[in-house]
Design a protein around this motif. Structure first.
Motif, PDB file in Angstrom:
ATOM      1  N   MET A  39       0.020   4.836  -9.812  1.00 23.69           N
ATOM      2  CA  MET A  39       0.481   4.108  -8.630  1.00 23.69           C
ATOM      3  C   MET A  39       1.376   2.951  -9.040  1.00 23.69           C
ATOM      4  O   MET A  39       1.259   2.421 -10.144  1.00 23.69           O
ATOM      5  N   ALA A  44       1.039  -0.104  -1.995  1.00 23.63           N
ATOM      6  CA  ALA A  44       0.932   0.816  -3.129  1.00 23.63           C
ATOM      7  C   ALA A  44       1.640   2.126  -2.816  1.00 23.63           C
ATOM      8  O   ALA A  44       1.528   2.659  -1.717  1.00 23.63           O
ATOM      9  N   PRO A  67       2.525   6.085  -4.674  1.00 26.41           N
ATOM     10  CA  PRO A  67       2.263   6.960  -5.814  1.00 26.41           C
ATOM     11  C   PRO A  67       3.518   7.121  -6.658  1.00 26.41           C
ATOM     12  O   PRO A  67       4.640   7.070  -6.148  1.00 26.41           O
TER      13      PRO A  67
END
Length: 88
Positions: free
Chosen positions: A48, A57, A59
Motif C-alpha cells: 500500500m 491509502a 494499493p
C-alpha cells in the motif's frame, strides 16, 4: 436469469481486469495525486501507499507481482458430527 454469482459472472468469482472498470492505484514512476487532498507526497509500503497529509491509502499497482502476491492458507478441519465414537 442467473441463479448464482458464478453464472452471473461467467464462471469466475473475481471479474477480469478489463471488465472491472477504473481502479485508483499507486503507479510507480508516475506523479500520483492523492484522491483525498490532491497532494503528491506518499509513504510507500510493501502493498500500500499512504498519503503523508490525509492518510488516504492506495494499493500498489505492482503489489501482486512482488514475492508471489497474497498468501492464501487452507486449513482442513473436521466436520462436526463426524468425530469417531470413543468407548467409555
Amino acid at each position: 436469469m442467473a441463479t448464482s454469482i458464478l453464472e452471473a459472472r461467467g464462471g469466475c468469482i473475481v471479474p477480469k481486469a478489463e471488465t472491472r472498470g477504473y481502479h485508483i492505484v499507486y503507479r510507480e514512476h508516475e506523479t500520483n495525486y492523492c484522491p483525498g487532498c490532491g497532494r503528491t507526497h506518499w509513504y510507500i509500503g510493501r502493498s500500500m501507499a499512504e498519503c503523508a497529509f490525509c492518510t488516504t491509502a492506495l494499493p500498489l499497482e505492482n503489489a501482486p507481482m512482488i514475492a508471489g502476491g497474497q498468501i492464501v492458507r487452507t486449513i482442513r478441519r473436521p466436520v462436526f458430527g463426524n468425530e469417531p465414537a470413543y468407548a467409555a
